[in-house]
Design an enzyme around this catalytic site. Sequence first.
Site, PDB file in Angstrom:
ATOM      1  N   GLN A   9       0.852  -1.193   0.000  1.00 34.71           N
ATOM      2  CA  GLN A   9       0.000   0.000   0.000  1.00 34.71           C
ATOM      3  C   GLN A   9       0.892   1.250   0.000  1.00 34.71           C
ATOM      4  OE1 GLN A   9      -3.550  -0.474   2.899  1.00 34.71           O
ATOM      5  NE2 GLN A   9      -1.969  -1.827   3.699  1.00 34.71           N
TER       6      GLN A   9
ATOM      7  N   HIS B  77      -1.235   1.467  -4.437  1.00 30.91           N
ATOM      8  CA  HIS B  77      -1.626   2.870  -4.328  1.00 30.91           C
ATOM      9  C   HIS B  77      -0.685   3.814  -5.057  1.00 30.91           C
ATOM     10  CE1 HIS B  77      -3.914   1.663  -0.410  1.00 30.91           C
ATOM     11  NE2 HIS B  77      -4.597   1.364  -1.512  1.00 30.91           N
TER      12      HIS B  77
ATOM     13  N   CYS C 280       0.786  20.180 -17.566  1.00 29.50           N
ATOM     14  CA  CYS C 280       1.170  19.188 -18.585  1.00 29.50           C
ATOM     15  C   CYS C 280       1.149  19.855 -19.962  1.00 29.50           C
ATOM     16  CB  CYS C 280       0.144  18.049 -18.540  1.00 29.50           C
ATOM     17  SG  CYS C 280       0.362  16.815 -19.808  1.00 29.50           S
TER      18      CYS C 280
ATOM     19  N   CYS D  27      -0.606  19.098 -22.252  1.00 26.66           N
ATOM     20  CA  CYS D  27      -2.019  19.165 -22.690  1.00 26.66           C
ATOM     21  C   CYS D  27      -2.777  20.246 -21.932  1.00 26.66           C
ATOM     22  CB  CYS D  27      -2.697  17.802 -22.490  1.00 26.66           C
ATOM     23  SG  CYS D  27      -2.975  17.383 -20.757  1.00 26.66           S
TER      24      CYS D  27
ATOM     25  N   THR E  74       0.258  -2.813   8.710  1.00 21.05           N
ATOM     26  CA  THR E  74      -0.898  -2.099   8.198  1.00 21.05           C
ATOM     27  C   THR E  74      -2.025  -2.118   9.219  1.00 21.05           C
ATOM     28  OG1 THR E  74      -2.522  -1.937   6.415  1.00 21.05           O
ATOM     29  CG2 THR E  74      -1.761  -4.159   6.954  1.00 21.05           C
ATOM     30  N   SER E  75      -2.744  -0.992   9.278  1.00 18.89           N
ATOM     31  CA  SER E  75      -3.905  -0.929  10.188  1.00 18.89           C
ATOM     32  C   SER E  75      -5.086  -1.660   9.572  1.00 18.89           C
ATOM     33  CB  SER E  75      -4.277   0.545  10.426  1.00 18.89           C
ATOM     34  OG  SER E  75      -4.618   1.155   9.176  1.00 18.89           O
TER      35      SER E  75
ATOM     36  N   ASN F  39       2.890  -6.782  13.477  1.00 19.48           N
ATOM     37  CA  ASN F  39       2.438  -5.432  13.826  1.00 19.48           C
ATOM     38  C   ASN F  39       2.532  -5.315  15.349  1.00 19.48           C
ATOM     39  OD1 ASN F  39       0.867  -3.099  14.299  1.00 19.48           O
ATOM     40  ND2 ASN F  39      -0.297  -3.471  12.415  1.00 19.48           N
TER      41      ASN F  39
HETATM   42  C1  BV8 Z   1     -12.008   3.219  -3.637  1.00 17.09           C
HETATM   43  C2  BV8 Z   1      -2.084   6.889  -1.412  1.00 17.09           C
HETATM   44  C3  BV8 Z   1     -13.845   3.187  -5.086  1.00 17.09           C
HETATM   45  C4  BV8 Z   1      -2.257   8.362  -1.168  1.00 17.09           C
HETATM   46  C5  BV8 Z   1      -3.799   5.806  -0.024  1.00 17.09           C
HETATM   47  C6  BV8 Z   1     -16.159   7.134   1.632  1.00 17.09           C
HETATM   48  C7  BV8 Z   1     -15.870   7.884   0.494  1.00 17.09           C
HETATM   49  C8  BV8 Z   1     -14.973   7.433  -0.478  1.00 17.09           C
HETATM   50  C9  BV8 Z   1     -14.346   6.208  -0.304  1.00 17.09           C
HETATM   51  C10 BV8 Z   1     -14.658   5.501   0.840  1.00 17.09           C
HETATM   52  C11 BV8 Z   1     -15.544   5.924   1.804  1.00 17.09           C
HETATM   53  N1  BV8 Z   1     -15.600   4.986   2.790  1.00 17.09           N
HETATM   54  C12 BV8 Z   1     -14.758   3.974   2.486  1.00 17.09           C
HETATM   55  C13 BV8 Z   1     -14.201   4.271   1.320  1.00 17.09           C
HETATM   56  C14 BV8 Z   1     -13.237   3.487   0.637  1.00 17.09           C
HETATM   57  C15 BV8 Z   1     -11.864   4.110   0.917  1.00 17.09           C
HETATM   58  C16 BV8 Z   1     -11.435   3.670   2.306  1.00 17.09           C
HETATM   59  O1  BV8 Z   1     -11.067   2.535   2.488  1.00 17.09           O
HETATM   60  N2  BV8 Z   1     -11.504   4.585   3.286  1.00 17.09           N
HETATM   61  C17 BV8 Z   1     -11.122   4.219   4.631  1.00 17.09           C
HETATM   62  C18 BV8 Z   1     -10.481   5.409   5.318  1.00 17.09           C
HETATM   63  C19 BV8 Z   1     -12.344   3.719   5.372  1.00 17.09           C
HETATM   64  N3  BV8 Z   1     -10.996   3.562  -0.092  1.00 17.09           N
HETATM   65  C20 BV8 Z   1     -10.813   4.252  -1.228  1.00 17.09           C
HETATM   66  O2  BV8 Z   1     -11.254   5.351  -1.452  1.00 17.09           O
HETATM   67  C21 BV8 Z   1     -10.030   3.491  -2.285  1.00 17.09           C
HETATM   68  N4  BV8 Z   1     -10.732   3.604  -3.518  1.00 17.09           N
HETATM   69  O3  BV8 Z   1     -12.647   2.698  -2.759  1.00 17.09           O
HETATM   70  O4  BV8 Z   1     -12.491   3.523  -4.859  1.00 17.09           O
HETATM   71  C22 BV8 Z   1     -14.003   3.226  -6.536  1.00 17.09           C
HETATM   72  C23 BV8 Z   1     -14.162   2.031  -7.217  1.00 17.09           C
HETATM   73  C24 BV8 Z   1     -14.350   2.073  -8.571  1.00 17.09           C
HETATM   74  C25 BV8 Z   1     -14.328   3.293  -9.262  1.00 17.09           C
HETATM   75  C26 BV8 Z   1     -14.122   4.490  -8.560  1.00 17.09           C
HETATM   76  C27 BV8 Z   1     -13.944   4.469  -7.176  1.00 17.09           C
HETATM   77  C28 BV8 Z   1      -8.657   4.115  -2.462  1.00 17.09           C
HETATM   78  C29 BV8 Z   1      -7.845   3.923  -1.207  1.00 17.09           C
HETATM   79  C30 BV8 Z   1      -6.406   4.366  -1.457  1.00 17.09           C
HETATM   80  C31 BV8 Z   1      -6.146   5.694  -0.756  1.00 17.09           C
HETATM   81  N5  BV8 Z   1      -4.720   6.043  -0.905  1.00 17.09           N
HETATM   82  N6  BV8 Z   1      -2.506   6.132  -0.225  1.00 17.09           N
HETATM   83  C32 BV8 Z   1      -1.306   8.885  -0.130  1.00 17.09           C
HETATM   84  O5  BV8 Z   1      -0.630   8.109   0.561  1.00 17.09           O
HETATM   85  O6  BV8 Z   1      -1.223  10.126  -0.038  1.00 17.09           O
HETATM   86  S1  BV8 Z   1      -4.218   5.036   1.409  1.00 17.09           S
HETATM   87  C33 BV8 Z   1      -3.026   5.393   2.562  1.00 17.09           C
HETATM   88  O7  BV8 Z   1      -3.609   5.134   3.796  1.00 17.09           O
HETATM   89  C34 BV8 Z   1      -1.842   4.488   2.498  1.00 17.09           C
HETATM   90  O8  BV8 Z   1      -1.454   4.150   1.192  1.00 17.09           O
HETATM   91  C35 BV8 Z   1      -2.285   3.292   3.246  1.00 17.09           C
HETATM   92  O9  BV8 Z   1      -2.911   2.364   2.412  1.00 17.09           O
HETATM   93  C36 BV8 Z   1      -3.328   3.866   4.142  1.00 17.09           C
HETATM   94  C37 BV8 Z   1      -2.769   3.906   5.541  1.00 17.09           C
HETATM   95  O10 BV8 Z   1      -2.850   2.653   5.910  1.00 17.09           O
HETATM   96  P1  BV8 Z   1      -1.561   1.909   6.514  1.00 17.09           P
HETATM   97  O11 BV8 Z   1      -0.534   1.731   5.478  1.00 17.09           O
HETATM   98  O12 BV8 Z   1      -2.083   0.730   7.196  1.00 17.09           O
HETATM   99  O13 BV8 Z   1      -0.953   2.949   7.530  1.00 17.09           O
HETATM  100  P2  BV8 Z   1      -1.567   3.297   8.926  1.00 17.09           P
HETATM  101  O14 BV8 Z   1      -0.880   4.513   9.389  1.00 17.09           O
HETATM  102  O15 BV8 Z   1      -3.067   3.290   8.843  1.00 17.09           O
HETATM  103  O16 BV8 Z   1      -1.156   2.044   9.857  1.00 17.09           O
HETATM  104  C38 BV8 Z   1       0.202   1.757  10.107  1.00 17.09           C
HETATM  105  C39 BV8 Z   1       0.237   0.431  10.840  1.00 17.09           C
HETATM  106  O17 BV8 Z   1       1.608   0.118  11.088  1.00 17.09           O
HETATM  107  C40 BV8 Z   1      -0.449   0.453  12.186  1.00 17.09           C
HETATM  108  O18 BV8 Z   1      -1.261  -0.718  12.323  1.00 17.09           O
HETATM  109  C41 BV8 Z   1       0.708   0.398  13.190  1.00 17.09           C
HETATM  110  O19 BV8 Z   1       0.370  -0.333  14.355  1.00 17.09           O
HETATM  111  C42 BV8 Z   1       1.740  -0.342  12.416  1.00 17.09           C
HETATM  112  N7  BV8 Z   1       3.130  -0.070  12.797  1.00 17.09           N
HETATM  113  C43 BV8 Z   1       3.647   1.029  13.383  1.00 17.09           C
HETATM  114  N8  BV8 Z   1       4.986   0.864  13.537  1.00 17.09           N
HETATM  115  C44 BV8 Z   1       5.304  -0.353  13.029  1.00 17.09           C
HETATM  116  C45 BV8 Z   1       4.129  -0.950  12.558  1.00 17.09           C
HETATM  117  N9  BV8 Z   1       4.112  -2.174  12.001  1.00 17.09           N
HETATM  118  C46 BV8 Z   1       5.281  -2.834  11.901  1.00 17.09           C
HETATM  119  N10 BV8 Z   1       6.460  -2.325  12.322  1.00 17.09           N
HETATM  120  C47 BV8 Z   1       6.509  -1.092  12.897  1.00 17.09           C
HETATM  121  N11 BV8 Z   1       7.686  -0.595  13.314  1.00 17.09           N
END
Ligand code: BV8
Length: 258
Positions: free
Chosen positions: A111, A129, A157, A159, A197-198, A222
């Site tokens: 991700q 992503h 761009c 374009c 990942t969360s 995690n």
């Molecule tokens: C989609 C790129 C549909 C950008 C990212 C309402 C409106 C619109 C959409 C939605 C909605 N409700 C739900 C959705 C779906 C939405 C979604 O899931 N929302 C969530 C918040 C509920 N998803 C989307 O919108 C996706 N698209 O649904 O499209 C569609 C379908 C067809 C046609 C059109 C549309 C797109 C989702 C992608 C978003 N982009 N990133 C950027 O980064 O700027 S997501 C971004 O957040 C990251 O890439 C990553 O994926 C996410 C964060 O998650 P994690 O990586 O898990 O990070 P996090 O901080 O949360 O957790 C870290 C973890 O590490 C923790 O558990 C921690 O304990 C642990 N940790 C800490 N230290 C360590 C460790 N682990 C190991 N070792 C350590 N040392």
Amino acid sequence: MKHQDDLEGIQLTVDAAAKALSEAKRVTVLTGAGVSKESGIPTFRDAQTGIWAEFNPEELATPEGFLANPPLVWKWYDFRRKLLGDAKPNPGHYALVELEKYVPKVTIVTQNIDGLHQKAGSSDVVELHGSITRFHCFDNQHEAKDVPYELEEPPSCHCGSMIRPAVVWFGEALPSKAFTRGVTECEFSQVILVVGTSALVQPAASLPMAGYNRGAKIIDVNPETNPVTQISFLSLMGPSGEMLPKVVAVLAKRKGQS
Ligand code: BV8
């Protein structure tokens, strides 16, 4: 003694994880921001420091957010691209590279947008992503190269459309090729490592279940519990930079190599 029990408990889990991996022909590793934490890159939700503390990342990382205030969103990504700066892969990334010596097929499905798995040398990385180091234009996805830092607003761009980071924003579909690969790899893996990942963001968070439903063993790495923990065969509750090298070291011994 509690501490001793903890250490023995961790070692037993590490040994069990190494045994499962030693028997696997195909392993998928689903990673999130946590795997890059020990490279000094804050996780997605921790990234909001300083002037960005008042902004909700889930609002900035959207097409609506970008169109509403292109300079703000552009500078946020510039800030995060600079955070990446000379960030280096950590022992967790390198352990996943070494895993390839002992498992016939290892696929990293990430991700993350930081490119650290590729920098570490993983040979098969699927970016769900996109990447903060690549750019295309908003309207036609024309690729843009050599985009400088420190611009006050998005460049245009050829374009005429604004240039944006080649990342997937909330509300945008994941690249279908990447997501389909992620599902297929999980469905055909005997073991799925879910690292840092969360497991809140969909559809990426649905991948472990795709494998679990086909009988894959899920191993969660995690320091905190998360939605995947409850379907996990094993949970390595600690930082991936510590846990993954331990597992691969035991795996190496089992395979008679060091
Ligand atoms: C989609 C790129 C549909 C950008 C990212 C309402 C409106 C619109 C959409 C939605 C909605 N409700 C739900 C959705 C779906 C939405 C979604 O899931 N929302 C969530 C918040 C509920 N998803 C989307 O919108 C996706 N698209 O649904 O499209 C569609 C379908 C067809 C046609 C059109 C549309 C797109 C989702 C992608 C978003 N982009 N990133 C950027 O980064 O700027 S997501 C971004 O957040 C990251 O890439 C990553 O994926 C996410 C964060 O998650 P994690 O990586 O898990 O990070 P996090 O901080 O949360 O957790 C870290 C973890 O590490 C923790 O558990 C921690 O304990 C642990 N940790 C800490 N230290 C360590 C460790 N682990 C190991 N070792 C350590 N040392």
